[in-house]
Write an enzyme that holds these catalytic residues in place. Sequence first.
Site, PDB file in Angstrom:
ATOM      1  N   SER A 119       0.834  -1.200   0.000  1.00  0.00           N
ATOM      2  CA  SER A 119       0.000   0.000   0.000  1.00  0.00           C
ATOM      3  C   SER A 119       0.871   1.253   0.000  1.00  0.00           C
ATOM      4  CB  SER A 119      -0.904   0.006   1.231  1.00  0.00           C
ATOM      5  OG  SER A 119      -0.139   0.173   2.415  1.00  0.00           O
ATOM      6  N   CYS A 174      -2.817  -4.156  -7.827  1.00  0.00           N
ATOM      7  CA  CYS A 174      -2.566  -2.736  -8.063  1.00  0.00           C
ATOM      8  C   CYS A 174      -2.745  -2.360  -9.529  1.00  0.00           C
ATOM      9  CB  CYS A 174      -1.177  -2.349  -7.581  1.00  0.00           C
ATOM     10  SG  CYS A 174       0.164  -3.097  -8.525  1.00  0.00           S
ATOM     11  N   GLU A 276      -8.053   3.981  -2.738  1.00  0.00           N
ATOM     12  CA  GLU A 276      -8.005   2.642  -3.311  1.00  0.00           C
ATOM     13  C   GLU A 276      -8.897   1.706  -2.496  1.00  0.00           C
ATOM     14  OE1 GLU A 276      -4.572  -0.387  -4.930  1.00  0.00           O
ATOM     15  OE2 GLU A 276      -4.272   0.520  -2.957  1.00  0.00           O
TER      16      GLU A 276
END
Length: 393
Positions: A119, A174, A276
């Site tokens: 992250s 991602c 996200e």
Amino acid sequence: MIEFACGIPHVLKGEYTQGAGPGIDVYSMRQPLGVVAGITPFNFPAMIPMWMFGVAIACGNAFILKPSERDPSVPVRLAELMQEAGLPDGILQVVQGDKEMVDAILDHPEIKAVSFVGSSDIAHYVYRRGVEAGKRVQAMGGAKNHGIVMPDADLDQVVNDLAGAAFGSAGERCMALPVVVPVGEKTAIALREKLLPAIAALRVGVSTDAQAHYGPVVTAAHKAKIESYIQMGVDEGAELVVDGRGFTLQGHEQGFFVGPTLFDRVTPQMRSYQEEIFGPVLQMVRADSFEEALRLPSEHQYGNGVAIFTRNGHAAREFAARVNVGMVGINVPIPVPVAYHTFGGWKRSAFGDTNQHGMEGVKFFTKVKTITQRWPDGGVGDAANAFVIPTMG
């Protein structure tokens, strides 16, 4: 990536200049850093470690791998396979742990470089602490990838691509495509109409179900987080077209499953758009023009990947040149480069100056030594042929 690493003699070739000065040649060589490390995420427990240790070891380094504590066994098996293939003991080591182990890696004086994927907040932490400790660091973070759909796009192909790119791997990657941006109202209406049956046809299942399109998310806590983002979108005023909350699978009622979710009329001001989600949630943001669609990914805090769907070569070329994102797909929904190119985003999607794998990976895991040489014409100690450094005197 492993195949690329097997060609390391070619990519490690240095530069050579003959005759840089009278009788002087200059050449360079790439040498290993020593001991390096990789910290990898849960979602690709084989691929991402091999992105790192394949080229690092091929370049002559010893590698310490700290995998995610959520799925620690696959990297151990990779290390066993490397030993079976003949890798000497100690060259690839796997260490388990959480933040305490990460900090130990970042602080250890003998570890010269650290590669990270995770992250963005943790990536920033890893980058900052590693650099402060004098290490070379590449830290890849999160993403909010956009798919721009121009009016001339093949919508059937777009919908097929979105079904996999937005919902495949339960959205836990991602390079997922969680935001779709149709350009023009007509495009938006037509795209939504085609998306609904495609989403309804998606099959959520367990890993042993060959017909399943995706499986559960990683933990109960992450399932709750995804569902909280869905509620956030509702509270912010987005239109919840398909709600994946409350999905259960017969025989696996306690599983961490989230059904495919679709939002329409999402706006850039919404927090659920800005952050996200990392789950099977697709958000539609309608744009009135090409310029507006271009601004959305360019101005977002993340800049990992982006795609444009169009038949117009000029629009695609213009978009690729101007968009403020690190990896671009043209009619390719997940633009992950092949191994001999490099992987890396921009903005809060990546910290550090060097991308992963490909030649950028080789540069990251090596240091350059440059040699300037001159061989005298006479014998050793011949004063008449001694090399004298020029001075101003």
